[in-house]
Design a protein around this motif. Sequence first.
Motif, short mmCIF file in Angstrom:
data_model
loop_
_atom_site.label_atom_id
_atom_site.label_comp_id
_atom_site.label_asym_id
_atom_site.label_seq_id
_atom_site.Cartn_x
_atom_site.Cartn_y
_atom_site.Cartn_z
N ARG A 30 35.58 42.15 45.91
CA ARG A 30 36.01 43.53 46.20
C ARG A 30 34.85 44.50 46.15
O ARG A 30 34.80 45.44 46.93
N SER A 31 33.91 44.28 45.25
CA SER A 31 32.76 45.19 45.14
C SER A 31 31.89 45.13 46.39
O SER A 31 31.14 46.06 46.68
N TYR A 32 31.99 44.02 47.15
CA TYR A 32 31.25 43.87 48.40
C TYR A 32 32.11 44.20 49.62
O TYR A 32 31.73 43.92 50.75
N GLY A 33 33.28 44.78 49.37
CA GLY A 33 34.13 45.23 50.47
C GLY A 33 35.15 44.22 50.94
O GLY A 33 35.90 44.50 51.88
N ASN A 34 35.20 43.05 50.33
CA ASN A 34 36.19 42.03 50.71
C ASN A 34 37.46 42.30 49.92
O ASN A 34 37.65 41.79 48.82
N THR A 35 38.34 43.11 50.49
CA THR A 35 39.55 43.51 49.77
C THR A 35 40.78 42.70 50.18
O THR A 35 41.86 42.92 49.63
N PHE A 36 40.63 41.80 51.14
CA PHE A 36 41.78 41.08 51.66
C PHE A 36 41.92 39.66 51.12
O PHE A 36 43.01 39.13 51.05
N GLN A 37 40.80 39.04 50.76
CA GLN A 37 40.85 37.67 50.25
C GLN A 37 41.22 37.70 48.77
O GLN A 37 40.78 38.55 48.02
N TRP A 38 42.02 36.78 48.36
CA TRP A 38 42.47 36.65 46.98
C TRP A 38 43.12 37.93 46.46
O TRP A 38 42.61 38.61 45.57
N PRO A 39 44.30 38.29 47.00
CA PRO A 39 45.02 39.45 46.46
C PRO A 39 45.38 39.19 45.00
O PRO A 39 45.30 38.06 44.52
N ASP A 40 45.78 40.24 44.31
CA ASP A 40 46.12 40.11 42.88
C ASP A 40 47.04 38.93 42.64
O ASP A 40 48.03 38.75 43.34
N GLY A 41 46.68 38.13 41.67
CA GLY A 41 47.50 36.99 41.30
C GLY A 41 47.19 35.71 42.04
O GLY A 41 47.69 34.65 41.68
N TYR A 42 46.40 35.78 43.12
CA TYR A 42 46.08 34.59 43.89
C TYR A 42 44.63 34.21 43.68
O TYR A 42 43.79 35.11 43.65
N PRO A 43 44.28 32.98 43.54
CA PRO A 43 45.16 31.84 43.44
C PRO A 43 46.02 31.93 42.18
O PRO A 43 45.55 32.37 41.14
N TYR A 44 47.25 31.50 42.30
CA TYR A 44 48.21 31.62 41.22
C TYR A 44 47.85 30.73 40.04
O TYR A 44 47.32 29.64 40.21
N ASP A 45 48.19 31.21 38.85
CA ASP A 45 47.95 30.43 37.64
C ASP A 45 48.53 29.02 37.77
O ASP A 45 47.92 28.04 37.36
#
Length: 69
Positions: A30-45
Amino acid sequence: MTMQYTIRKSNLNDLPVILNLRDQAREIMRSYGNTFQWPDGYPYDEKFIHDIGQGCSYVMANETGSIVG
């Protein structure tokens, strides 16, 4: 001096560190602007728990045994 690393199968005791590494990786992306890959919770526990149970999850530990990847 070269640091030595060990690759080994992970176990459920490693899960808190694995999940922390996942969260750190998400923040780096996210700090590098990649806000779409691995949304919150993914990969799932549950995915990590499943992979550990199947014997197809590995961690990398440094010389002191701390998991670094």
